[in-house]
Design a protein around this motif. Structure first.
Motif, mmCIF file in Angstrom:
data_model
loop_
_atom_site.group_PDB
_atom_site.id
_atom_site.type_symbol
_atom_site.label_atom_id
_atom_site.label_comp_id
_atom_site.label_asym_id
_atom_site.label_seq_id
_atom_site.Cartn_x
_atom_site.Cartn_y
_atom_site.Cartn_z
ATOM 1 N N LEU A 50 0.833 -1.203 0.000
ATOM 2 C CA LEU A 50 0.000 0.000 0.000
ATOM 3 C C LEU A 50 0.868 1.254 0.000
ATOM 4 N N LEU A 51 1.910 1.281 0.827
ATOM 5 C CA LEU A 51 2.787 2.446 0.860
ATOM 6 C C LEU A 51 3.417 2.686 -0.510
ATOM 7 N N GLY A 52 3.878 1.624 -1.148
ATOM 8 C CA GLY A 52 4.486 1.761 -2.469
ATOM 9 C C GLY A 52 3.525 2.318 -3.501
ATOM 10 N N LEU A 53 2.254 1.925 -3.415
ATOM 11 C CA LEU A 53 1.244 2.446 -4.336
ATOM 12 C C LEU A 53 0.925 3.912 -4.034
ATOM 13 N N LEU A 54 0.767 4.239 -2.754
ATOM 14 C CA LEU A 54 0.486 5.624 -2.377
ATOM 15 C C LEU A 54 1.618 6.555 -2.794
ATOM 16 N N ALA A 55 2.855 6.027 -2.766
ATOM 17 C CA ALA A 55 4.030 6.824 -3.115
ATOM 18 C C ALA A 55 4.310 6.846 -4.609
ATOM 19 N N GLY A 56 3.564 6.072 -5.380
ATOM 20 C CA GLY A 56 3.800 6.022 -6.815
ATOM 21 C C GLY A 56 5.042 5.249 -7.201
ATOM 22 N N LEU A 57 5.550 4.434 -6.278
ATOM 23 C CA LEU A 57 6.727 3.611 -6.558
ATOM 24 C C LEU A 57 6.357 2.328 -7.292
ATOM 25 N N ASP A 58 5.093 1.947 -7.181
ATOM 26 C CA ASP A 58 4.580 0.748 -7.844
ATOM 27 C C ASP A 58 3.206 1.094 -8.412
ATOM 28 N N ALA A 59 2.836 0.444 -9.500
ATOM 29 C CA ALA A 59 1.558 0.730 -10.146
ATOM 30 C C ALA A 59 0.487 -0.246 -9.661
ATOM 31 N N PRO A 60 -0.738 0.220 -9.421
ATOM 32 C CA PRO A 60 -1.803 -0.677 -8.972
ATOM 33 C C PRO A 60 -2.360 -1.501 -10.122
ATOM 34 N N SER A 61 -2.964 -2.623 -9.780
ATOM 35 C CA SER A 61 -3.712 -3.400 -10.770
ATOM 36 C C SER A 61 -5.073 -2.763 -11.025
ATOM 37 N N ARG A 62 -5.596 -2.091 -10.004
ATOM 38 C CA ARG A 62 -6.883 -1.394 -10.090
ATOM 39 C C ARG A 62 -6.828 -0.163 -9.206
ATOM 40 N N GLY A 63 -7.681 0.797 -9.506
ATOM 41 C CA GLY A 63 -7.832 1.960 -8.643
ATOM 42 C C GLY A 63 -6.923 3.115 -9.018
ATOM 43 N N GLN A 64 -7.031 4.176 -8.235
ATOM 44 C CA GLN A 64 -6.321 5.418 -8.518
ATOM 45 C C GLN A 64 -5.689 5.986 -7.255
ATOM 46 N N VAL A 65 -4.617 6.747 -7.460
ATOM 47 C CA VAL A 65 -4.009 7.548 -6.396
ATOM 48 C C VAL A 65 -3.848 8.973 -6.922
ATOM 49 N N HIS A 66 -4.348 9.936 -6.154
ATOM 50 C CA HIS A 66 -4.205 11.343 -6.510
ATOM 51 C C HIS A 66 -3.364 12.060 -5.453
ATOM 52 N N TRP A 67 -2.456 12.901 -5.903
ATOM 53 C CA TRP A 67 -1.739 13.845 -5.035
ATOM 54 C C TRP A 67 -2.191 15.243 -5.421
ATOM 55 N N ASN A 68 -2.789 15.951 -4.474
ATOM 56 C CA ASN A 68 -3.272 17.307 -4.759
ATOM 57 C C ASN A 68 -4.151 17.343 -6.003
ATOM 58 N N GLY A 69 -4.931 16.288 -6.195
ATOM 59 C CA GLY A 69 -5.841 16.225 -7.328
ATOM 60 C C GLY A 69 -5.231 15.679 -8.603
ATOM 61 N N GLN A 70 -3.914 15.451 -8.617
ATOM 62 C CA GLN A 70 -3.233 14.918 -9.800
ATOM 63 C C GLN A 70 -3.233 13.396 -9.767
ATOM 64 N N ASP A 71 -3.760 12.764 -10.808
ATOM 65 C CA ASP A 71 -3.777 11.306 -10.909
ATOM 66 C C ASP A 71 -2.357 10.816 -11.195
#
Length: 224
Positions: A50-71
């Motif tokens: 989860l940390l790796g996905l939130l940090a953008g270090l790894d890509a998810p199989s599904r779903g999205q992560v936004h930082w300040n509204g940026q996908d």
């Protein structure tokens, strides 16, 4: 107000001999600017994934992560890395210091890569702040585990990140040293209003954070 971090229906699968194994399933969360969040769970619960996905270090199989509204995952890897360089700092259990560089050079490196002027002065100032003003020219092999982790923390904070991701930051330290490192992390978090997202198996550490999120088997059990 837009959350600094927003994750929506995050999932991560990996291939195995029998097909695919789900490591993380349908996790959604928000983190406000300046907030501290602990991710708790047993070994294998999906915390580091989860940390790796939130940090953008790894890509998810599904779903999205936004930082300040940026996908994050609408960006290519180079653009994602550039965004991490501007907004995020990282502290890991294994320190990740470059052995051929001194403490000062390790902390100067991200500043130099970003073309920041007065990199040496900024690096010296943050190393003094973490209590290593007398260890500037020492190499990682000449430093204790606690000192190496303080160098790693200085390197993470020297770019004044909006977000600090920490994965078991005291995992390789004895209890007393770990306590000092955690005090330093939270001191800098308060001083610089940095958003802190950390993975830990330690309930006492987790309770230092404003919020706690518990994972079990890749699923979100609850938030407090």
């Amino acid at each position: 107000m837009t959350p600094l971090i927003r994750a929506t229906n995050l999932g991560k699968d990996v291939p195995v001999a029998s097909g695919r194994l789900t490591i993380l399933a349908d996790v959604s969360l928000e983190v406000k600017a300046g907030e501290s969040l602990a991710i708790l769970g047993a070994s294998g619960s999906g915390k580091s994934t989860l940390l790796g996905l939130l940090a953008g270090l790894d890509a998810p199989s599904r779903g999205q992560v936004h930082w300040n509204g940026q996908d994050l995952f609408a960006l290519d890897e180079d653009a994602r890395a550039a965004l991490r360089g501007r907004l995020a700092g990282f502290v890991f259990q294994s320190f990740h210091l470059l052995p051929a560089l001194t403490a000062l050079e390790n902390v100067m490196l991200p500043l130099e890569l970003a073309g920041v002027r007065a990199a040496r002065k900024r690096a010296e100032t943050i190393l003094e702040r973490v209590g290593l003003g007398e260890r500037l020219v020492h190499y990682p092999r000449q430093l204790s585990g606690g000192e190496q982790q303080r160098v790693a923390i200085a390197r993470a904070f020297v770019m004044e990140p909006a977000i600090l991701f920490a994965d078991e930051p005291t995992g390789n330290l004895d209890s007393a040293t770990g306590t000092r490192v955690i005090e330093l992390l939270f001191d800098l978090n308060r001083e610089r209003d940095t958003t802190l997202v950390l993975v830990t198996h330690d309930p006492a550490l987790a309770h230092r954070c404003a919020r706690r999120l518990v994972l079990d088997g890749g699923r979100l059990l609850g938030q407090t």
